[in-house]
Design a protein around this motif. Structure first.
Motif, PDB file in Angstrom:
ATOM      1  N   ARG A 298      -1.233  -7.202  -1.535  1.00 63.11           N
ATOM      2  CA  ARG A 298      -2.097  -7.950  -0.628  1.00 63.11           C
ATOM      3  C   ARG A 298      -1.777  -7.622   0.824  1.00 63.11           C
ATOM      4  O   ARG A 298      -2.678  -7.539   1.663  1.00 63.11           O
ATOM      5  N   ASN A 299      -0.494  -7.429   1.107  1.00 66.77           N
ATOM      6  CA  ASN A 299      -0.077  -7.074   2.468  1.00 66.77           C
ATOM      7  C   ASN A 299      -0.241  -5.565   2.648  1.00 66.77           C
ATOM      8  O   ASN A 299       0.656  -4.784   2.351  1.00 66.77           O
ATOM      9  N   ARG A 300      -1.396  -5.152   3.132  1.00 67.93           N
ATOM     10  CA  ARG A 300      -1.690  -3.728   3.264  1.00 67.93           C
ATOM     11  C   ARG A 300      -0.809  -3.046   4.309  1.00 67.93           C
ATOM     12  O   ARG A 300      -0.529  -1.855   4.209  1.00 67.93           O
ATOM     13  N   GLU A 301      -0.385  -3.785   5.313  1.00 69.69           N
ATOM     14  CA  GLU A 301       0.428  -3.191   6.377  1.00 69.69           C
ATOM     15  C   GLU A 301       1.746  -2.663   5.822  1.00 69.69           C
ATOM     16  O   GLU A 301       2.135  -1.525   6.086  1.00 69.69           O
ATOM     17  N   SER A 302       2.433  -3.494   5.053  1.00 73.65           N
ATOM     18  CA  SER A 302       3.701  -3.059   4.468  1.00 73.65           C
ATOM     19  C   SER A 302       3.466  -2.048   3.345  1.00 73.65           C
ATOM     20  O   SER A 302       4.275  -1.142   3.135  1.00 73.65           O
ATOM     21  N   ALA A 303       2.343  -2.191   2.643  1.00 71.78           N
ATOM     22  CA  ALA A 303       2.037  -1.281   1.534  1.00 71.78           C
ATOM     23  C   ALA A 303       1.805   0.141   2.029  1.00 71.78           C
ATOM     24  O   ALA A 303       2.297   1.108   1.436  1.00 71.78           O
ATOM     25  N   LYS A 304       1.078   0.280   3.129  1.00 73.63           N
ATOM     26  CA  LYS A 304       0.784   1.629   3.632  1.00 73.63           C
ATOM     27  C   LYS A 304       2.040   2.302   4.185  1.00 73.63           C
ATOM     28  O   LYS A 304       2.220   3.516   4.034  1.00 73.63           O
ATOM     29  N   GLU A 305       2.927   1.508   4.821  1.00 70.79           N
ATOM     30  CA  GLU A 305       4.164   2.085   5.346  1.00 70.79           C
ATOM     31  C   GLU A 305       5.094   2.493   4.210  1.00 70.79           C
ATOM     32  O   GLU A 305       5.755   3.531   4.274  1.00 70.79           O
ATOM     33  N   ARG A 306       5.136   1.670   3.181  1.00 74.31           N
ATOM     34  CA  ARG A 306       5.957   1.993   2.015  1.00 74.31           C
ATOM     35  C   ARG A 306       5.445   3.263   1.347  1.00 74.31           C
ATOM     36  O   ARG A 306       6.223   4.147   0.968  1.00 74.31           O
ATOM     37  N   PHE A 307       4.139   3.375   1.207  1.00 71.73           N
ATOM     38  CA  PHE A 307       3.531   4.561   0.608  1.00 71.73           C
ATOM     39  C   PHE A 307       3.866   5.814   1.407  1.00 71.73           C
ATOM     40  O   PHE A 307       4.295   6.833   0.849  1.00 71.73           O
ATOM     41  N   LEU A 308       3.702   5.749   2.724  1.00 71.39           N
ATOM     42  CA  LEU A 308       3.928   6.925   3.562  1.00 71.39           C
ATOM     43  C   LEU A 308       5.399   7.335   3.566  1.00 71.39           C
ATOM     44  O   LEU A 308       5.717   8.529   3.484  1.00 71.39           O
ATOM     45  N   ASN A 309       6.294   6.367   3.640  1.00 67.47           N
ATOM     46  CA  ASN A 309       7.727   6.683   3.664  1.00 67.47           C
ATOM     47  C   ASN A 309       8.183   7.335   2.363  1.00 67.47           C
ATOM     48  O   ASN A 309       8.934   8.319   2.372  1.00 67.47           O
ATOM     49  N   ARG A 310       7.730   6.789   1.254  1.00 72.00           N
ATOM     50  CA  ARG A 310       8.149   7.327  -0.041  1.00 72.00           C
ATOM     51  C   ARG A 310       7.595   8.729  -0.272  1.00 72.00           C
ATOM     52  O   ARG A 310       8.306   9.630  -0.717  1.00 72.00           O
ATOM     53  N   MET A 311       6.339   8.933   0.050  1.00 72.41           N
ATOM     54  CA  MET A 311       5.713  10.220  -0.231  1.00 72.41           C
ATOM     55  C   MET A 311       6.068  11.288   0.801  1.00 72.41           C
ATOM     56  O   MET A 311       6.117  12.472   0.484  1.00 72.41           O
ATOM     57  N   SER A 312       6.336  10.880   2.033  1.00 69.65           N
ATOM     58  CA  SER A 312       6.780  11.853   3.039  1.00 69.65           C
ATOM     59  C   SER A 312       8.117  12.453   2.636  1.00 69.65           C
ATOM     60  O   SER A 312       8.365  13.644   2.836  1.00 69.65           O
TER      61      SER A 312
END
Length: 214
Positions: free
Chosen positions: A82-96
């Motif tokens: 639900r919290n897209r802000e933390s979700a997008k940062e988590r996604f980018l950090n893990r995949m980067s």
């Protein structure tokens, strides 16, 4: 997903090198933007990433297939939060952290004069940016005779590359690139460099078919 036996060393010799950072531009960032946009704009971003990742997955290269699958799967997981802000940062950090190996020094480069491999430098700054827990590597033997070895990396491909290169070194093998046919060989001594080039000049067809790694 992938079940194919390849010549020893192929993971190293054919490893992905993304100088133009297309994996970031077309694979990661569109999905990052999709996570921070509204539902009307999301399909366009998803379509851009989907086209790129599908093409890479269809390449038949196991590394590209794995990374493409992981990126899309992580995006689907991120969409559930639900919290897209933390979700997008988590996604980018893990995949980067997963694709950073595509953007740094190639695991195998050769001296243009001698044809000998250049030492893979582990002291560069980008190593310090990788969290310690992302360097985890699992190793197991599915049969009691230990003839088959299984290795699994999770958050980064670097541990797999290092383990594989160390294994080849333990076997007493060295990578060498022929100046004539430009193929890459595994030899037991780098002193064989001249001998290999001599054989290529005399019998190029025979060496190409038997010794070249593809």
């Amino acid at each position: 997903m992938y079940n194919e036996t390849r010549p020893v060393g192929t993971l190293i010799t054919g490893f992905v090198h993304d100088e133009d950072r297309k994996w970031n531009q077309y694979g990661l960032m569109p999905l990052y933007q999709a996570l921070e946009s509204n539902r009307w704009k999301q399909p366009d971003f998803e379509h851009t990433a989907s086209n790129f990742l599908s093409e890479e997955f269809s390449s038949g290269d196991p590394v590209k297939m794995y990374v493409a699958f992981r990126i899309w799967n992580e995006y689907l997981i991120a969409r559930k939060y639900r919290n897209r802000e933390s979700a997008k940062e988590r996604f980018l950090n893990r995949m980067s952290g997963l694709v950073v190996a595509f953007h740094t020094q190639k695991p195998l480069e050769f001296d243009t004069i001698t044809g000998k491999p250049i030492l893979f430098d582990l002291s560069k700054r980008h190593w310090k940016t990788i969290p310690e827990d992302h360097l985890r590597l699992n190793l197991w033997y599915p049969d009691q005779k230990q003839k088959t070895e299984c290795v699994a990396a999770f958050h980064s491909i670097y541990p797999l590359l290092i383990y594989y290169m160390n294994h080849i070194s333990d076997w007493g093998l060295h990578f060498c690139k022929c100046k004539v046919c430009r193929k890459i060989f595994l030899v037991k001594s780098l002193n064989m460099n001249y001998a290999v080039r001599s054989v290529v000049r005399n019998k190029p067809a025979q060496v190409n078919s038997q010794a070249g790694l593809r």
